[in-house]
Design an enzyme around this catalytic site. Structure first.
Site, PDB file in Angstrom:
ATOM      1  N   ALA A   1      34.994  15.886  37.978  1.00 29.91           N
ATOM      2  CA  ALA A   1      34.567  16.877  38.976  1.00 29.91           C
ATOM      3  C   ALA A   1      35.563  16.945  40.127  1.00 29.91           C
ATOM      4  O   ALA A   1      36.014  15.923  40.633  1.00 29.91           O
ATOM      5  CB  ALA A   1      33.196  16.493  39.510  1.00 29.91           C
TER       6      ALA A   1
ATOM      7  N   ARG B   1      40.420  63.048  45.008  1.00 32.21           N
ATOM      8  CA  ARG B   1      39.089  62.450  45.020  1.00 32.21           C
ATOM      9  C   ARG B   1      39.132  60.932  44.878  1.00 32.21           C
ATOM     10  O   ARG B   1      38.215  60.235  45.281  1.00 32.21           O
ATOM     11  CB  ARG B   1      38.226  63.075  43.905  1.00 32.21           C
ATOM     12  CG  ARG B   1      37.853  64.517  44.172  1.00 32.21           C
ATOM     13  CD  ARG B   1      37.288  65.206  42.940  1.00 32.21           C
ATOM     14  NE  ARG B   1      38.330  65.610  42.003  1.00 32.21           N
ATOM     15  CZ  ARG B   1      38.115  66.231  40.856  1.00 32.21           C
ATOM     16  NH1 ARG B   1      36.876  66.509  40.477  1.00 32.21           N
ATOM     17  NH2 ARG B   1      39.116  66.570  40.056  1.00 32.21           N
TER      18      ARG B   1
END
Ligand code: UD1
Ligand code: MG
Length: 411
Positions: free
Chosen positions: A349, A16
């Site tokens: 950044a 399964r």
């Protein structure tokens, strides 16, 4: 007190799941399912754990390695759960104590529930005790059959239930404890008289009762821990339940999780008091976060990340295998990999450590109080001294730093 061992069934092929990986190696919140079951056993004082493996047994043994308290038992052909138990006979036939039997595909198991099971067995002294659960949707589970007095008579698998039995909500989560001798006497008599033609461990229960022994069933398993994992859908459901538990514990320990439904935290992660985890943060692997940190939104912390205290990591910041000291800030769009970053460093950044040169992963050391301008590329291996200032947009290599140092010395 009797000596206690455990048998964990983990040999199934798991049609399964539709997988090439053994089912019990599929992970729930960062750990293979089997690891949870092993841990739960250890918490109720078992001396030895016999793990029955078959499909993918080499992979399982490789993943777990040699464990001091664990014996790997091979079930060459998967003929059913009773047959899997029978494979342990050569190890346990003369054992006089108690044997817990659990399934490796039940990662949601709680040690507290096992304790309740074991204590009941110790105090009432039946031949076997099982813990049951009551589920609103019992589909797929073995149903507990009780008589008019409420005593257990047996377990019927979902595929063998009559329509009346299908309506029974009390199910078998596969938590059993047996007097070992009784178990092995009964398990060899199990016949594959069922739709799937397998040897079912569940039939041991009626066998033991028929032999004149007492069996108890205590409704001790909460619905959220009864769920076994037989499919990918159930795997996802188990992950959700475990994730809720992990976050609950962290919150109880003083961590703020702003939006639990949109945060994912590995069970191996450790997070300190007053740290705030903003939404869409994903923490995977062994990660350690100190106190008073602010993480996210949209942060990705990977294996081997250590953040000391008061670290701030903002949007789209990824950290891997790196240690960031107190007060480091990387608020926007950064990648920090294989680095040691000193106290109070500001990572601008878009700055990254270029840690992979195509062949090797290299390390970056950034000293205390450095300032890394926006968009800097730090090419590893690299060593930046305390207080270094890197201008925005610079590509920094060790060579360029050394040249600069020599130039400064000349000037
Ligand atoms: C089993 C129980 C069911 C219970 C459910 C709880 C039986 C017959 N059924 O059903 O009553 O409600 O668990 O989750 O026991 N395994 C082996 N060798 C085998 C077959 C299975 O080691 O030959 C292992 C599997 O790897 C698995 C465990 O035993 O870890 C249970 O087998 P599985 O096929 O998942 O049984 P369920 O249908 O879930
Ligand atoms: Mg199962």
């Amino acid at each position: 007190m009797a000596e206690r061992v455990a048998i964990i069934l983990a040999a199934g092929i798991s049609k399964r799941m539709n997988t090439l990986l053994p089912k019990v190696l599929h992970e729930v919140c960062g750990r293979p399912m089997l690891a949870y079951v092993l841990d739960a056993c250890r918490k109720v004082g078992v001396v030895n754990i016999y793990v029955v493996v078959g499909f993918g047994n080499e992979q399982i043994k490789e993943r777990f390695g040699q464990l001091k308290d664990t014996v790997w038992v091979l079930q060459e052909q998967q003929k059913g759960t009773a047959h899997a138990v029978l494979c342990c006979k050569e190890y346990l036939k003369d054992f006089e104590g108690q044997t817990l039997v659990l399934c490796g595909d039940g990662p949601l198991i709680r040690a507290d529930t096992l304790k309740t099971l074991v204590e009941k067995h110790e105090s009432d002294q039946p031949a076997a005790t099982l813990a049951t659960a009551v589920l609103n949707d019992p589909a797929g589970y073995g149903r507990i059959i009780r008589d008019a007095k409420g005593n257990i008579r047996g377990i019927v698998e979902d595929s063998d239930c009559t329509s009346k039995q299908l309506a029974i909500k009390e199910v078998n989560p596969s938590y059993y404890i047996f007097n070992n001798k009784v178990l092995f006497d009964a398990v060899q008599n199990v016949k594959p008289d069922n739709v799937k033609k397998e040897f079912y461990l569940t039939d041991v229960v009626s066998g033991i009762i028929a032999a004149g022994h007492k069996v108890l069933a205590v409704t001790a398993v909460r619905p959220d821990e009864a769920r076994g994992v037989n499919s990918r859908v159930q795997l996802a459901a188990a992950n959700k339940i475990m994730q809720r538990r992990i976050q609950q514990e962290l919150m109880d320990n003083g961590v703020t999780i702003v939006d639990p439904d949109n945060t994912w935290i590995d069970i191996r992660a450790k997070i300190g008091q007053d740290t705030v985890i903003e939404p869409f943060t994903y923490i995977h692997g062994e990660v350690k976060i100190g106190q008073g940190c602010r993480i996210g939104p949209f942060a990705y912390l990977r294996h081997g990340t250590v953040l000391q205290n008061d670290v701030v990591l903002g949007v789209f910041t990824e950290v891997k295998n790196s240690t960031l000291a107190d007060g480091v800030r990387a608020r926007h769009h950064s990648y920090i990999g294989d680095a040691i970053v000193g106290r109070n460093v500001n990572v601008g950044a878009g700055s990254i450590t270029a840690n992979f040169d195509g062949k090797r992963v290299n390390r970056t050391n950034i000293g205390n109080d450095c300032y890394i301008g926006s968009g800097a590329v730090l090419i590893a291996p690299l060593d930046l001294k305390d207080g270094s200032q890197i201008s925005a947009g610079t590509v920094v290599s060790q060579e360029s730093i050394d040249k600069l140092g020599r130039k400064e010395q000349k000037d």
